[in-house]
Design a protein around this motif. Structure first.
Motif, PDB file in Angstrom:
ATOM      1  N   LEU A 134       0.822  -1.210   0.000  1.00 59.48           N
ATOM      2  CA  LEU A 134       0.000   0.000   0.000  1.00 59.48           C
ATOM      3  C   LEU A 134       0.854   1.258   0.000  1.00 59.48           C
ATOM      4  CD1 LEU A 134      -2.679  -1.186   2.574  1.00 59.48           C
ATOM      5  CD2 LEU A 134      -2.989  -0.926   0.111  1.00 59.48           C
ATOM      6  N   THR A 135       1.909   1.274   0.805  1.00 53.19           N
ATOM      7  CA  THR A 135       2.776   2.460   0.805  1.00 53.19           C
ATOM      8  C   THR A 135       3.514   2.593  -0.515  1.00 53.19           C
ATOM      9  OG1 THR A 135       4.532   1.171   1.863  1.00 53.19           O
ATOM     10  CG2 THR A 135       3.073   2.453   3.305  1.00 53.19           C
ATOM     11  N   GLY A 136       3.776   1.460  -1.187  1.00 53.75           N
ATOM     12  CA  GLY A 136       4.422   1.525  -2.507  1.00 53.75           C
ATOM     13  C   GLY A 136       3.557   2.223  -3.534  1.00 53.75           C
ATOM     14  N   TYR A 137       2.241   2.042  -3.437  1.00 50.18           N
ATOM     15  CA  TYR A 137       1.338   2.734  -4.346  1.00 50.18           C
ATOM     16  C   TYR A 137       1.260   4.225  -4.041  1.00 50.18           C
ATOM     17  CZ  TYR A 137      -0.713  -1.501  -6.418  1.00 50.18           C
ATOM     18  OH  TYR A 137      -0.921  -2.659  -7.113  1.00 50.18           O
ATOM     19  N   LEU A 138       1.233   4.593  -2.752  1.00 46.62           N
ATOM     20  CA  LEU A 138       0.871   5.955  -2.365  1.00 46.62           C
ATOM     21  C   LEU A 138       2.040   6.820  -1.904  1.00 46.62           C
ATOM     22  CD1 LEU A 138      -2.425   5.127  -0.449  1.00 46.62           C
ATOM     23  CD2 LEU A 138      -2.186   5.955  -2.787  1.00 46.62           C
ATOM     24  N   TRP A 139       3.095   6.217  -1.363  1.00 44.44           N
ATOM     25  CA  TRP A 139       4.215   7.002  -0.850  1.00 44.44           C
ATOM     26  C   TRP A 139       5.536   6.364  -1.279  1.00 44.44           C
ATOM     27  CZ3 TRP A 139       0.075   5.629   2.447  1.00 44.44           C
ATOM     28  CH2 TRP A 139      -0.780   6.674   2.749  1.00 44.44           C
ATOM     29  N   ALA A 140       5.649   6.053  -2.560  1.00 44.01           N
ATOM     30  CA  ALA A 140       6.815   5.320  -3.067  1.00 44.01           C
ATOM     31  C   ALA A 140       8.107   6.088  -2.859  1.00 44.01           C
ATOM     32  CB  ALA A 140       6.620   5.000  -4.547  1.00 44.01           C
ATOM     33  N   GLU A 141       8.042   7.413  -2.859  1.00 46.44           N
ATOM     34  CA  GLU A 141       9.263   8.198  -2.779  1.00 46.44           C
ATOM     35  C   GLU A 141       9.617   8.603  -1.348  1.00 46.44           C
ATOM     36  OE1 GLU A 141       9.147  11.397  -5.517  1.00 46.44           O
ATOM     37  OE2 GLU A 141       8.623  10.139  -7.224  1.00 46.44           O
ATOM     38  N   SER A 142       8.800   8.191  -0.372  1.00 48.30           N
ATOM     39  CA  SER A 142       9.098   8.496   1.029  1.00 48.30           C
ATOM     40  C   SER A 142       9.960   7.394   1.621  1.00 48.30           C
ATOM     41  CB  SER A 142       7.797   8.614   1.836  1.00 48.30           C
ATOM     42  OG  SER A 142       6.996   9.650   1.332  1.00 48.30           O
ATOM     43  N   THR A 143      10.657   7.710   2.732  1.00 47.75           N
ATOM     44  CA  THR A 143      11.391   6.667   3.439  1.00 47.75           C
ATOM     45  C   THR A 143      10.394   5.675   4.029  1.00 47.75           C
ATOM     46  OG1 THR A 143      11.323   7.863   5.541  1.00 47.75           O
ATOM     47  CG2 THR A 143      13.169   8.344   4.031  1.00 47.75           C
ATOM     48  N   ALA A 144      10.877   4.504   4.400  1.00 53.62           N
ATOM     49  CA  ALA A 144       9.985   3.464   4.914  1.00 53.62           C
ATOM     50  C   ALA A 144       9.260   3.937   6.166  1.00 53.62           C
ATOM     51  CB  ALA A 144      10.780   2.187   5.194  1.00 53.62           C
ATOM     52  N   ASP A 145       9.989   4.602   7.077  1.00 54.75           N
ATOM     53  CA  ASP A 145       9.358   5.068   8.308  1.00 54.75           C
ATOM     54  C   ASP A 145       8.316   6.144   8.028  1.00 54.75           C
ATOM     55  OD1 ASP A 145      10.838   3.337   9.803  1.00 54.75           O
ATOM     56  OD2 ASP A 145      12.356   4.829  10.396  1.00 54.75           O
ATOM     57  N   ALA A 146       8.661   7.077   7.149  1.00 51.18           N
ATOM     58  CA  ALA A 146       7.718   8.152   6.817  1.00 51.18           C
ATOM     59  C   ALA A 146       6.487   7.596   6.121  1.00 51.18           C
ATOM     60  CB  ALA A 146       8.400   9.189   5.933  1.00 51.18           C
ATOM     61  N   ALA A 147       6.697   6.628   5.225  1.00 51.88           N
ATOM     62  CA  ALA A 147       5.566   6.029   4.504  1.00 51.88           C
ATOM     63  C   ALA A 147       4.620   5.322   5.470  1.00 51.88           C
ATOM     64  CB  ALA A 147       6.075   5.060   3.439  1.00 51.88           C
ATOM     65  N   ARG A 148       5.184   4.570   6.430  1.00 50.22           N
ATOM     66  CA  ARG A 148       4.342   3.870   7.397  1.00 50.22           C
ATOM     67  C   ARG A 148       3.576   4.871   8.290  1.00 50.22           C
ATOM     68  NH1 ARG A 148       4.457  -1.394   9.022  1.00 50.22           N
ATOM     69  NH2 ARG A 148       5.521  -2.819   7.625  1.00 50.22           N
ATOM     70  N   LYS A 149       4.259   5.967   8.658  1.00 56.46           N
ATOM     71  CA  LYS A 149       3.570   6.990   9.446  1.00 56.46           C
ATOM     72  C   LYS A 149       2.422   7.597   8.652  1.00 56.46           C
ATOM     73  CE  LYS A 149       4.226  11.405  11.799  1.00 56.46           C
ATOM     74  NZ  LYS A 149       5.161  12.514  12.131  1.00 56.46           N
ATOM     75  N   ASN A 150       2.669   7.882   7.374  1.00 58.48           N
ATOM     76  CA  ASN A 150       1.609   8.422   6.517  1.00 58.48           C
ATOM     77  C   ASN A 150       0.445   7.451   6.412  1.00 58.48           C
ATOM     78  OD1 ASN A 150       2.904  10.839   5.925  1.00 58.48           O
ATOM     79  ND2 ASN A 150       4.028   9.964   4.198  1.00 58.48           N
TER      80      ASN A 150
END
Length: 1014
Positions: free
Chosen positions: A46-62
């Motif tokens: 899910l984070t790959g679809y929506l926050w691919a360019e964020s760091t892993a921690d930032a994507a999970r927080k988002n």
């Protein structure tokens, strides 16, 4: 009732048939991913679809924040979470999956129940998946969305194709027309669906409509693909031209081979048109002295044909009057004499020509028989026409028809030809001949046409007839708002539908009728097709500019239109000339708008999602570059939002919110801030939303947003903004008279701030500490120094609004000390300062207190003047928090004037507002006012009930002076009732509460009561 997700078309989320608001773009995208996933999704997917360019921690927080946003809007039961995998809960209903999971075989087309199920599934498709939605910063999601849109669109088209074949099998031609039309609305290049509509129209006897379908297909294939229709389409057209298709019944319930009982369709009401009817009557009267032309001019759907029908039906019976009617078709405009032949095949014309006693010499009948061969069967043997030169042959044919008209011996002869903009050249020449040949005969020629579609040769003929004085042009105008409302009402619609339909239809009766009969908010298919055909006739340049105009939507100028369309100014002007001439756009003072908002809707709906987003971005840039002031910020923001530019959208929504607050429009400001946060969350924007909510009077929501922003500032170690937010949180508590919580947040603000770095925050903190001590029942001596310090800082640093608020509170201090003159003076200063700072909220509060203390000072005229001004200002600015106080003051003024019924109404409204705001102290105060009203009316039992309720409410609050007021009022009442022991008990409670206080007014009140009881 389970949660329902409507993802097809504009996203809509409901529970118990009530809409749920979810505006955050990433939240909507996440729901779509979960809804259409074929298996539970990992958080990484899910984070790959929506926050691919964020760091892993930032994507999970988002992801966590987005899930929280969804839970807040839709409830906690939308999600099944197992370990690291997420899926929608099993009982969540999703329209897209209902379509994707439906199975249908062609063998099912004869099964009525399966056809009905198929129809219900098709009805779920309101438009493409997440129509108009995009995420510019999530390319992986965009790729997924494009593929899913195409997949679901193809499923929808297959379902419609099955439905078309089902209706064909069952000979339900009207239903088949609708199903094929819906398929074309989704994909207008489906040739089989055009053939289906041609077939259905032909079998219903609607050959003209069948030809229109063919022309629409031919035009779009040539424009989009550069190809001609398929051979099978040409073969079907040929069958229709030759009348080789069998006309079949149209009933939806009859068996094949059984002709159902036919009923006439319900006739829509006829509204208005008095001027046009009078003009037709006038022309009929003039025609008794010689041939006349009445030209009914108006756009498609304006009601020219209906006007003719109603006028004709209203004519008195006339034994010698003859009426002939015909209409022209786009498909037959290349065929000579088509409408003329139709005139003479009319019963009124044909029966005179097919008998021996017609009176028309055989020589002339023979000429007419060239075009109408069936005449030769009912007349004596006709001589063969003599071979002549072409011009002479044509003149003799014209004369033959003229002789046939004369043979009708009509007094008068009325000829009506509809859609004359499609007349063939031979028929037009014949009309010119007839008007000259029968110029002294009682002939009225009524022609209906659309000026925008009239060819040059027709325009020239009309001009010639006008110059000769033989023509009267009757413009069939748009309906007024009153006429539109009358039509909608006659069709069973309500005022809300009338307003919406009028705004969309622009006063066009046909558009109004279609909108009134369509499902709510849905654009009728027949209307859509009509407008598409109209648009298809425009040049490529005009269509491109029209697309840009549809995105700009209203009130645009040449510059904005040129920048949005990508055309030069010269090209844009050429296109505008064509669009205005076609009556698609109208010009007003160098600005343009749509003649009918529906045209813009159809053009926008036909744009692909990618092109629509592209044009929105261009429109935003064009408006941004041309804006003179910030007044268009909301419009620019909306374009950036629909163009997928979320950061720019958020920036302009925030600007629009600030503008709304500046003009005292807090409700609009709230909406703009919410949209800004949905596109790009930020702590300062959340602070702005809190301020707007505070101005609007929604204290719990304001506090919740302030607390979220405070946490974000503290996490970033931004103590300056944290100090400001502490004060904002304190204000929400103080407004609800929760003084302990308010004081705690004020002290937190002072700990975070520095007076030199932030004088405004320091002044505000002292102000709130002073007002908190005053309102919380603490020492007035402790309150006054804080207020004096707040005024000093405000004056030194030129902070007029803070000075206004501090003087307002200082006036309250003087009032509690019994110094009404100084209190009223401070309120007047506060009003002037608030006006200078353009702060309506504070000005209203200060004006209310000025009114209340003028009442206590027995200055009723000043009290009326102030309270009336405050009420008017609060209503004009949509400010709700002050209403609880304004209504109460107005009620006390009515009570003082013994206007008891009026006082009762004001107190009821004050109590409702105080309860809505959670203001327990003012609830107690208003209950006490109601008790005093009951006492004034002589209802001492009701007064006792209300005053005891007020005392109970006050006892729950840490506000000694409010408790003392309640006890004093009860003591007075008990004394009036003759209950001396109860009165003495209440008075002793009040005396204990005010003994160590500094509220002189309350002490004097208690002393007076003690004297009365002794």
């Amino acid at each position: 009732m389970p949660l329902r997700l409507h993802l097809l078309g504009t996203p809509l989320f409901t529970r118990d048939d009530q809409p749920l608001e979810l505006n955050a773009a990433k939240a909507v995208a996440l729901l779509a991913l979960l809804a259409l996933a074929r298996a539970p999704q990992t958080r990484e997917q899910l984070t790959g679809y929506l926050w691919a360019e964020s760091t892993a921690d930032a994507a999970r927080k988002n992801l966590r924040n987005t899930l929280w946003t969804i839970r807040k809007a839709l409830g906690d039961d939308f999600l099944d979470a197992e370990a690291d995998r997420l899926a929608l809960a099993a009982d969540v209903w999703v329209d897209a999956t209902a379509i994707a999971d439906f199975k249908f075989q062609m063998s099912d087309v004869t099964d009525s129940s399966k056809i009905e199920t198929l129809k219900s599934i098709i009805a779920l498709y309101r438009g493409p998946l997440l129509d108009g939605f995009s995420l510019a910063d999530a390319p992986e999601f965009e790729l997924w969305l494009t593929g899913e849109r195409e997949r679901l669109s193809q499923m929808y088209l297959r379902a419609l194709s099955h439905l078309v074949e089902g209706y064909r099998e069952r000979q339900q031609w009207r239903e088949m027309l609708d199903a094929a039309g819906r398929a074309l609305a989704e994909d207008n290049l489906q040739e089989p669906m055009y053939r289906a509509r041609m077939d259905a129209h032909a079998r219903l006897g609607e050959r003209a409509e069948a030809f229109r379908e063919y022309e629409a297909l031919r035009t779009i294939l040539e424009r989009e693909l550069g190809v001609a229709p398929l051979p099978e389409t040409e073969a079907l057209r040929e069958q229709i031209v030759r009348g080789q298709l069998e006309l079949l019944p149209t009933s939806t319930g009859s068996k094949a081979g059984t002709m159902p009982q036919r009923t006439a369709p319900a006739r829509t009401p006829f509204i208005g048109r008095e001027r046009e009817l009078a003009s037709l009557n006038s022309e009929l009267e003039k025609s008794r002295g010689g041939a006349r032309v009445a030209l009914l001019a108006g756009e498609v759907g304006i009601g020219k044909t209906r006007l003719w029908q109603e006028w004709l039906a209203a004519l008195p019976d006339g034994a010698k009057r003859v009426v002939l009617q015909a209409h022209c078709l786009e498909a037959t405009q290349a065929l000579p004499f088509t409408p003329v032949v139709e005139l003479f095949r009319e019963p009124a014309g044909g029966r005179h020509l097919s008998v021996r006693e017609s009176g028309v010499p055989p020589l002339w009948l023979a000429e007419v028989a060239r075009v109408i061969p069936e005449l030769s069967g009912g007349a004596p043997a006709l001589p063969p026409p003599a071979p002549l030169q072409a011009d002479e042959e044509r003149r003799r044919l014209f004369e033959g028809f003229a002789r046939c008209l004369l043979a009708l011996n009509a007094q008068p002869l009325i000829v009506f030809i509809d859609d004359v903009h499609w007349i063939d050249s031979a028929s037009l020449d014949w009309l010119a001949f007839i008007l000259d040949r029968l110029r002294e005969q009682p002939l009225l020629l009524v022609l209906a046409y659309r000026p925008a579609d009239a060819p040059a040769v027709l325009v020239q003929r009309i001009a010639q007839w006008a110059r000769a004085g033989a023509l009267q042009r009757i413009a069939v105008d748009h309906f007024s708002e009153e006429e539109s409302a009358a039509l909608i009402s006659a069709l069973g619609g309500d005022a809300g539908l009338a307003e919406r339909a009028q705004s969309q239809a622009g006063g066009n009766p046909y558009f109004l009728i279609e909108l009134a009969q369509a499902p709510d908010r849905e654009l009728p298919l027949a209307l859509t097709e009509l407008l598409r055909a109209r648009i298809a006739r425009l040049s490529a340049l005009a269509r491109q500019v029209l697309q840009a105009a549809a995105i700009l939507d209203s009130d645009f100028d040449v510059s904005a239109l040129a920048q949005t369309s990508g055309r030069s100014e010269s090209e844009t002007l050429d296109a505008l000339d064509e669009l205005v001439q076609a009556a698609d756009l109208i010009e007003r003072d160098a600005h343009y708008g749509f003649a009918h908002p529906l045209i813009a809707s159809v053009v926008r709906d036909d744009l692909s999602g990618a092109r629509r987003a592209f044009l929105h971005r261009r429109a935003a840039a064009a408006l941004e570059s041309s804006q003179v002031s910030g007044s268009s910020a909301g419009r620019i923001a909306a374009h950036y939002a629909q163009g997928g530019e979320h950061a720019r959208a958020a920036q302009f929504f925030e600007t629009a919110a600030a503008q709304a607050l500046a003009i005292a429009a807090p409700l609009e400001a709230v909406r703009f801030y919410e949209q800004a946060l949905a596109h790009e969350p930020a702590a300062l924007r959340r602070t702005g939303l809190g301020n707007a909510l505070l101005r609007l009077g929604d204290l719990p929501a304001a506090r919740a947003n302030f607390l979220l922003a405070y946490d974000e500032f503290m996490a970033a170690n931004d103590l300056h903004h944290a100090a400001q937010l502490s004060l904002s949180v304190a204000e929400t508590f103080l407004a609800a008279e929760h003084f302990e919580e308010g004081r705690a947040w004020m002290e937190r603000s002072l700990a975070h701030s520095d007076v030199d770095a932030d004088p405004a925050s320091h002044a505000l903190a002292h102000l709130l500490l002073g007002s908190g001590r005053l309102e919380g029942g603490l020492s007035i001596a402790e309150a006054e120094p804080h207020l004096v310090e707040a005024i000093r800082i405000a004056v030194d640093h030129q902070l007029p609004l803070l000075e206004a608020r501090a003087r307002f509170t200082l006036g309250n201090v003087y009032a509690e000390q019994g110094d009404l003159a100084h209190a009223r003076s401070e309120y007047e200063l506060s009003i002037a300062l608030a006006d200078a700072a353009r702060d309506d909220f504070q000005a209203i509060l200060s004006t209310n207190n000025a009114a209340y203390h003028a009442l206590l000072d027995h200055d009723l005229a000043a009290a009326h003047r102030h309270i009336d001004a405050a009420l008017a200002r609060a209503e004009a600015r949509a400010l709700r928090i002050p209403l609880q106080y304004l209504f109460s003051t107005r009620g006390e003024l009515a009570l003082a004037e013994e206007q008891f019924d009026e006082a009762e109404q004001w107190f009821a409204r004050a109590l409702s507002e105080a309860q809505r705001n959670g203001n327990e102290a003012h609830v107690a105060n208003t209950l006490a006012n109601q008790g005093m009203l009951a006492r004034a009316r002589g209802d001492l039992d009701e007064a006792l009930v209300l005053l005891n309720r007020a005392r109970t409410e006050a006892s729950r609050l840490p506000v000694p002076h409010l408790q003392a007021q309640s006890a004093l009022r009860l003591a007075e009442l008990y004394g009036q009732r003759g209950e001396r022991m109860a009165a003495d008990e209440s008075l002793r409670q009040a005396e204990a509460l005010v003994a160590n206080g500094e509220r002189r007014r309350l002490k004097e009140w208690a002393q007076q009561l003690r004297l009365m009881l002794t």
